[in-house]
Every structure is written in C-alpha cells, then in structure tokens.
Scaffold this active site. Structure first.
Site, PDB file in Angstrom:
ATOM      1  N   CYS A   1       5.608  -7.316   6.582  1.00  0.00           N
ATOM      2  CA  CYS A   1       6.842  -7.141   7.055  1.00  0.00           C
ATOM      3  C   CYS A   1       7.222  -8.063   8.344  1.00  0.00           C
ATOM      4  O   CYS A   1       6.255  -8.597   8.871  1.00  0.00           O
ATOM      5  CB  CYS A   1       6.730  -5.543   8.071  1.00  0.00           C
ATOM      6  SG  CYS A   1       8.187  -5.114   9.091  1.00  0.00           S
TER       7      CYS A   1
ATOM      8  N   GLY B   1       6.502  -2.209   5.664  1.00  0.00           N
ATOM      9  CA  GLY B   1       7.936  -2.944   5.694  1.00  0.00           C
ATOM     10  C   GLY B   1       9.045  -2.041   6.408  1.00  0.00           C
ATOM     11  O   GLY B   1       8.910  -0.846   6.784  1.00  0.00           O
ATOM     12  N   GLU B   2      10.066  -2.617   6.608  1.00  0.00           N
ATOM     13  CA  GLU B   2      11.396  -1.956   7.329  1.00  0.00           C
ATOM     14  C   GLU B   2      12.276  -1.708   6.128  1.00  0.00           C
ATOM     15  O   GLU B   2      12.860  -2.704   5.864  1.00  0.00           O
ATOM     16  CB  GLU B   2      11.723  -2.847   8.479  1.00  0.00           C
ATOM     17  CG  GLU B   2      13.166  -2.632   8.933  1.00  0.00           C
ATOM     18  CD  GLU B   2      13.329  -1.255   9.619  1.00  0.00           C
ATOM     19  OE1 GLU B   2      12.799  -0.642  10.304  1.00  0.00           O
ATOM     20  OE2 GLU B   2      14.643  -0.571   8.620  1.00  0.00           O
TER      21      GLU B   2
ATOM     22  N   GLU C   1       0.877  -1.230  -0.139  1.00  0.00           N
ATOM     23  CA  GLU C   1       0.027  -0.152  -0.116  1.00  0.00           C
ATOM     24  C   GLU C   1       1.165   1.235   0.017  1.00  0.00           C
ATOM     25  O   GLU C   1       1.917   1.188   0.660  1.00  0.00           O
ATOM     26  CB  GLU C   1      -0.844   0.133   1.241  1.00  0.00           C
ATOM     27  CG  GLU C   1      -2.098  -0.822   1.146  1.00  0.00           C
ATOM     28  CD  GLU C   1      -2.846  -0.966   2.060  1.00  0.00           C
ATOM     29  OE1 GLU C   1      -4.080  -1.140   2.176  1.00  0.00           O
ATOM     30  OE2 GLU C   1      -2.740  -0.935   3.499  1.00  0.00           O
TER      31      GLU C   1
HETATM   32  S1  SF4 Z   1       9.052  -2.097  11.201  1.00  0.00           S
HETATM   33 FE1  SF4 Z   1       7.546  -0.753  10.601  1.00  0.00          FE
HETATM   34  S2  SF4 Z   1       5.900  -1.701   9.300  1.00  0.00           S
HETATM   35 FE2  SF4 Z   1       7.201  -3.366  10.157  1.00  0.00          FE
HETATM   36  S3  SF4 Z   1       6.049  -4.030  11.860  1.00  0.00           S
HETATM   37 FE3  SF4 Z   1       7.388  -2.490  12.827  1.00  0.00          FE
HETATM   38  S4  SF4 Z   1       6.306  -0.631  12.448  1.00  0.00           S
HETATM   39 FE4  SF4 Z   1       5.142  -1.898  11.301  1.00  0.00          FE
END
Ligand code: SF4
Length: 345
Positions: free
Chosen positions: A113, A160-161, A93
């Site tokens: 993620c 995502g990270e 998204e």
């Molecule tokens: S890294 Fe960012 S996208 Fe992934 S779980 Fe944690 S907060 Fe959510």
C-alpha cells in the site's frame, strides 16, 4: 506481449470482446459462466462453448495460473490467514474470519500500500502493485475453498487502499455479484477506505449496492495527520462530509472505524469529540483496539475496560457502536497487521 487475462472482464466487457471477434455477443453468458461459476483453468476446459469461439478467445486472451497459496491457522480462534503469491511474484494476504454463524472473507485490493499509515504493517511495506480484478476474485475463491462453506461477507479491509485501485476493485465487485457467475450479493460486500473523499462521492452517485466503511482512525485532526498522510489530502471534515453525502444519497449507514490508542484518543472527552464530528450522519461506529503487532510504535493498545467505557458513551448518545473483537492476533491477521510475511521487497 502478454495477452490480457480474460477473467478481468466484466460480463459487459466480455460481450464486447466476443463481438469484436466477429461472434454473437449473446454467447457471453456461457463463456462468463465457465470462467467464473465453473472456474475453468484453461480455454480447452470450457464446456458448451463452440470450439471456433474457444480458439479465437485463446488466440487473443490468457487465463493466468491460479496463485500459490500458503495457509496459517490461529490457535486462539481458528482465523485463517492466507498468503497468496501470484505468477509474477506479487503477494497479498486474505483472512477468513469465523463468527457464530457467518464466514467473512477479508480480501486485499493491492500488493502492499502506498498510503503509509504509521499504525499499519502494510503501510510500512510500500506499494508493490495494484491487484487485478481476477486476482481479487481469486482471494474470494481461496477463502470459500479454505472455509469449506459459503462465504457470507466480503470486506475489502486487507492490504491496500481500495479507492486507490477503484477501477479494478469496482470491476471485481461487478464480476463477483454477476448472476451468471458467483452471484454474490453486493449487500454482503463492504469496502473500507482511509478517506479518499472524491471516490466516496463517486460511489454514492453510482448504483452499486455495496456498503461503505470509513477509517476515521481518530477524531482529532492533528492526531490523524500524524497517523495517516492521506489526511493532508483529505482532512477529517472533508471525509465526514463525503460520508454524509454517501449516507444521504444511498439511504445506507456508513461504518466509521475508530482506533483506540491508550491515553491518546480513548478518554470521555475524545468520545465527545467523535460524537461532535459525526453528528447527524446515518452511521454505525466500529471501535478497534490498536494492535501494534510487530511494528515499533509509540502507541499502546487501550484496555478492554476503557474501550467499553468509550463504547458506553457512544451508545448513550444513540450511536450504534460495536467494539470489534480482535481475531487472528497470534498469526498477524488482525487489523493493521497484514504484512505478507514481509515478502514485498
Ligand atoms: S490505507 Fe489501509 S492498508 Fe494502506 S497503509 Fe493505511 S491502513 Fe494500511
């Protein structure tokens, strides 16, 4: 075997690929321009590129079909959330945020993620797969098209990270900012991490001109460990030290993101704890009121009044602190709410 997508190459890589086909690497600019500025959908549509080279490129590489796009618009503030489905069924998204005079594209770096932060809807999905550079750029293109005007900022704060898919995110940024393509300034790009300390240091040592945001989430180690498994790998002190290194090396401010949970980390003593943690780092602080969305959660959002009081303490101490206005909450487009309509299985 699937042919590699030619739009995943930086211009330098593309020059190497062209040379490997026995052609002059100097032909790269025209090809890159067709792919990224003109946005051709097929090799045949590449105008101004010699037919022999087009044939060779088409024999070795592919141009994937443009992803399917489904748009939802917030009735509250006009924020646009776009669900993107790539040809293999992977989804992500992106969100278009309209501020007074600027347009921000919030893009995803991964489909799902793996980090599993308990306050985040994306984290509950798990990781489906990393997104390729071309898939990240497709989100930028979609945002620009749907906004109907130029995009001013790109933030990697979607699903995502980014630092867990850094090779692809880095390439996407190089392609986006290339002056033979989209020519989008790196200074308008912000990458947000939940604290992958070694990549923060790597970014500091690179020559990239992008901006860095670090999700501290909270300033209490035990509370942070409860909220993000990443804290086991890189504790708060390590993350802040990496951010300090980045700020000193690049002479740029770091954005620290702090999520306010009612009665947990929004008290005056919590503000003091945050001030002690980030002391001496060239930074700005973004305060985000926790937004549970559809997640079942033990936490509740801080009131606007408490958030403002917290902000006042930070400002009083000389820290530039912004209380982020929630956008797109009615379409699950606010921070931590992106769940690709639960389409990842
Ligand atoms: S890294 Fe960012 S996208 Fe992934 S779980 Fe944690 S907060 Fe959510």
């Amino acid at each position: 075997m699937t042919k590699p997508d030619i739009r995943d190459f930086t211009r330098q890589e593309l020059a190497g690929a062209i040379a490997a086909l026995g052609e002059k690497a100097s032909k790269v600019d025209r090809v890159f321009n067709c792919l990224h500025k003109k946005g051709v959908a097929t090799f045949e549509a590449m105008s101004g590129v010699q037919p022999e080279l087009v044939k060779k490129l088409a024999g070795k590489y592919s141009i994937a079909a443009f992803p399917k796009v489904e748009k939802t618009v917030s009735k509250i503030d006009g924020t646009v959330k776009v669900l993107i489905t790539f040809p293999d069924g992977a989804v992500s998204e992106c969100v278009i945020l309209f501020n007074k005079a600027t347009v921000t594209a919030c893009v995803s770096s991964q489909s799902g993620c793996a980090c599993g932060c308990s306050f985040c809807a994306t984290g509950a999905l798990g990781l489906h797969r990393d997104l390729k550079p071309s898939e990240i750029i497709a989100q930028f293109v979609v945002c620009r098209r749907e906004a109907g005007k130029p995009v001013d900022n790109v933030v990697f704060m979607g699903m995502g990270e980014p630092f867990m898919n850094w090779a692809n995110v880095r390439k996407a940024i190089l392609i986006l900012s290339d002056n033979k393509g989209h020519n989008f300034p790196q200074s308008g790009i912000t990458v947000s991490t939940v604290g992958v300390a070694p990549v923060i240091r790597e970014l500091a040592d690179s020559h990239m001109g992008i901006r860095l945001a670090v999700s501290l989430i909270t300033a209490d180690e035990a509370h942070r460990a409860e909220l993000t498994p990443m804290n086991k790998k890189y504790g708060l002190a390590q993350v802040v030290e990496a951010a300090r290194y980045y700020a000193e090396k690049t002479k740029k401010s770091v954005f620290f993101e702090y999520i306010l949970f009612d009665g947990v980390n929004d008290r005056p003593e919590d503000a003091q704890k945050l001030l002690a943690l980030i002391k001496g780092v060239n930074c700005k602080v973004n305060l985000i009121r926790y937004n549970p969305g559809a997640l079942a959660s033990a936490y509740t959002p801080t009131s606007v009044e408490k958030a403002k009081a917290f902000q006042a303490i930070m400002v009083e101490a000389g820290i530039r602190t912004h209380l982020r206005r929630e956008k797109g909450a009615d379409i699950a487009a606010a921070c931590g709410q992106l769940a690709a309509a639960r389409k990842i299985v």
